[in-house]
Design a protein around this motif. Structure first.
Motif, PDB file in Angstrom:
ATOM      1  N   GLY A 267      -1.164   7.755  -0.686  1.00 18.68           N
ATOM      2  CA  GLY A 267      -2.221   7.872  -1.472  1.00 18.68           C
ATOM      3  C   GLY A 267      -3.474   7.890  -0.885  1.00 18.68           C
ATOM      4  N   GLN A 268      -4.557   8.363  -1.843  1.00 18.34           N
ATOM      5  CA  GLN A 268      -6.845   8.296  -1.927  1.00 18.34           C
ATOM      6  C   GLN A 268      -6.996   6.779  -1.388  1.00 18.34           C
ATOM      7  OE1 GLN A 268      -7.022  11.105  -0.294  1.00 18.34           O
ATOM      8  NE2 GLN A 268      -9.469   9.939  -0.118  1.00 18.34           N
ATOM      9  N   GLY A 269      -6.607   5.981  -2.770  1.00 21.30           N
ATOM     10  CA  GLY A 269      -7.277   4.277  -2.325  1.00 21.30           C
ATOM     11  C   GLY A 269      -6.645   3.322  -1.497  1.00 21.30           C
ATOM     12  N   SER A 270      -5.384   4.177  -0.717  1.00 23.82           N
ATOM     13  CA  SER A 270      -5.021   2.844   0.430  1.00 23.82           C
ATOM     14  C   SER A 270      -5.739   3.291   1.317  1.00 23.82           C
ATOM     15  CB  SER A 270      -3.320   3.471   0.154  1.00 23.82           C
ATOM     16  OG  SER A 270      -3.010   2.679  -0.925  1.00 23.82           O
TER      17      SER A 270
ATOM     18  N   ILE B 265      -1.539   1.627  -7.033  1.00 18.73           N
ATOM     19  CA  ILE B 265      -2.630   0.653  -6.482  1.00 18.73           C
ATOM     20  C   ILE B 265      -2.373  -0.428  -5.321  1.00 18.73           C
ATOM     21  CG2 ILE B 265      -4.451   0.682  -7.960  1.00 18.73           C
ATOM     22  CD1 ILE B 265      -2.783  -1.297  -8.994  1.00 18.73           C
ATOM     23  N   PRO B 266      -3.326  -0.114  -4.037  1.00 19.18           N
ATOM     24  CA  PRO B 266      -2.642  -0.578  -3.699  1.00 19.18           C
ATOM     25  C   PRO B 266      -3.088  -1.769  -3.829  1.00 19.18           C
ATOM     26  CG  PRO B 266      -4.308   0.473  -3.055  1.00 19.18           C
ATOM     27  CD  PRO B 266      -4.792   0.942  -3.775  1.00 19.18           C
ATOM     28  N   LYS B 267      -2.277  -3.411  -3.271  1.00  9.50           N
ATOM     29  CA  LYS B 267      -3.120  -4.652  -3.069  1.00  9.50           C
ATOM     30  C   LYS B 267      -2.219  -5.306  -1.798  1.00  9.50           C
ATOM     31  CE  LYS B 267       0.957  -5.655  -6.601  1.00  9.50           C
ATOM     32  NZ  LYS B 267       1.030  -6.319  -7.444  1.00  9.50           N
TER      33      LYS B 267
ATOM     34  N   PHE C 129       0.558  -1.168   0.396  1.00 14.39           N
ATOM     35  CA  PHE C 129       0.378   0.571   0.208  1.00 14.39           C
ATOM     36  C   PHE C 129       1.011   0.984  -0.216  1.00 14.39           C
ATOM     37  CE2 PHE C 129       0.616   1.747   4.068  1.00 14.39           C
ATOM     38  CZ  PHE C 129       1.052   0.539   4.914  1.00 14.39           C
TER      39      PHE C 129
ATOM     40  N   THR D  33      -8.295  -1.036  -4.025  1.00 14.91           N
ATOM     41  CA  THR D  33      -8.269   0.124  -4.241  1.00 14.91           C
ATOM     42  C   THR D  33      -9.688   0.395  -4.175  1.00 14.91           C
ATOM     43  OG1 THR D  33      -8.562   0.105  -6.070  1.00 14.91           O
ATOM     44  CG2 THR D  33      -6.614   1.315  -5.897  1.00 14.91           C
ATOM     45  N   ASN D  34      -9.737   1.208  -2.806  1.00 13.76           N
ATOM     46  CA  ASN D  34     -11.105   2.240  -2.169  1.00 13.76           C
ATOM     47  C   ASN D  34     -11.820   1.178  -1.830  1.00 13.76           C
ATOM     48  OD1 ASN D  34     -10.363   4.960  -4.167  1.00 13.76           O
ATOM     49  ND2 ASN D  34     -11.207   4.085  -5.317  1.00 13.76           N
TER      50      ASN D  34
ATOM     51  N   THR E 202      -7.246  -6.608  -5.578  1.00  7.51           N
ATOM     52  CA  THR E 202      -6.290  -5.304  -5.816  1.00  7.51           C
ATOM     53  C   THR E 202      -7.431  -4.537  -4.628  1.00  7.51           C
ATOM     54  OG1 THR E 202      -7.873  -4.569  -7.438  1.00  7.51           O
ATOM     55  CG2 THR E 202      -6.264  -4.270  -7.838  1.00  7.51           C
TER      56      THR E 202
END
Lengths: 148, 150
Positions: free
Chosen positions: A37-40, A72-74, A33, A90-91, A88
């Motif tokens: 970042g916003q998605g994490s 992208i966090p995964k 992550f 994300t969000n 993944t």
């Protein structure tokens, strides 16, 4: 695609897991992550609250947390039979990530494709499988016109 | 048999057998039903219409097949060639004369696993009865020595 075009397998367990002791098939889980970042956001929340409990509940699984500057966090799950699965995050909310991680820990590393039969047995026949001589009375006389 | 490997067990279960049936003095319809049951594989508990599990049946002595009643003269086998004027009809006697069968080859003889029981009991001729059985047969009356039957 049709069932014939896609791969399929028979129901099985990895090395008869569960017959004796049950071994959790999930070997390693890596959470990748980003710190800013916003998605994490969900991942970071999960790391704050849920990841330690998960690691305590699954002593056989190694948990790696690696903060990197990634888009992208995964989550990368590795299984004992060598399968590697990536998802993944994300969000995703923390709740969703908990559910996902429990799902991954309950899986074995076998392929997620169509299972041909929902049952399997190692001993398909108790009384012995039928063959043409099962109910035939045995006789020594030769068969055919020479016997006449 | 359960100690066999999987492939050997499969080979044993789906093996094709050779049956022998003697058609001497037997009704052809009954012989035909027995043959058809075994050729389809319906005598096996593993029958399925899509799988090829029929067995072979060798019918011998078809020359001495026995129709009951007057079927030799009355039963008619009809067929049509498709062309005009091509309707053919043969009585059972003529049909039987057309077809002749040869001696059973040796490799088939070696392969036979079972002989099927004949469906019809063959009645014995008078010469095949022993003298004791002929004496023991109940008679309504014995004709005197000088009796002449008209």
């Amino acid at each position: 695609m049709t069932a014939r075009g896609t791969p399929s397998r028979f129901l099985q367990s990895v090395l008869h897991n569960g017959v004796g002791r049950y071994v959790c098939q999930l070997k390693r889980i890596s959470l990748v992550f980003s710190k800013k970042g916003q998605g994490s956001v969900g991942v970071r929340d999960f790391i704050e609250e849920g990841v330690v409990d998960f690691a305590k509940n699954n002593p056989g699984t190694v948990v790696y947390i690696s903060p990197q500057s990634c888009g992208i966090p995964k989550i990368v799950a590795e299984y004992l039979n060598g399968k590697v699965q990536e998802e993944t995050l994300t969000n995703k909310t923390s709740q969703q990530i908990t559910e996902l991680i429990t799902k991954l820990s309950n899986q074995s590393g076998l392929d997620i494709i169509r299972i041909r039969k929902p049952f399997h047995t190692d001993s398909p026949s108790i009384q012995g499988q039928w063959h043409p001589f099962t109910n035939r009375t045995p006789s020594i006389d030769p068969v055919g016109p020479q016997a006449k | 048999m359960s100690s066999y490997s999987r492939s050997a067990q499969q080979w044993a279960t789906f093996a094709r057998s050779w049956f022998l049936i003697d058609a001497r003095l037997q009704p052809p319809g009954k012989i035909a039903t027995m043959c058809s049951v075994r050729l389809q594989g319906k005598h096996k508990p593993i029958y399925h219409p899509l799988s090829d599990i029929g067995d072979h049946v060798v019918v011998m002595n078809t020359k001495h097949i026995a129709f009951s009643g007057n079927k030799w003269e009355q039963k008619v086998y009809s067929s049509h060639t498709g062309y005009p004027g091509g309707f053919k009809q043969l009585t059972a006697a003529q049909m039987h004369k057309k077809d002749t069968t040869a001696v059973l080859p040796e490799d088939i003889l070696k392969n036979l696993t079972e002989e099927l029981p004949q469906p019809r009991e063959i009645p014995r001729k008078l010469s095949e009865y022993t003298q004791e059985e002929r004496n023991a047969f109940p008679m309504l009356w014995t004709p005197p020595e000088d009796f002449r039957m008209k």
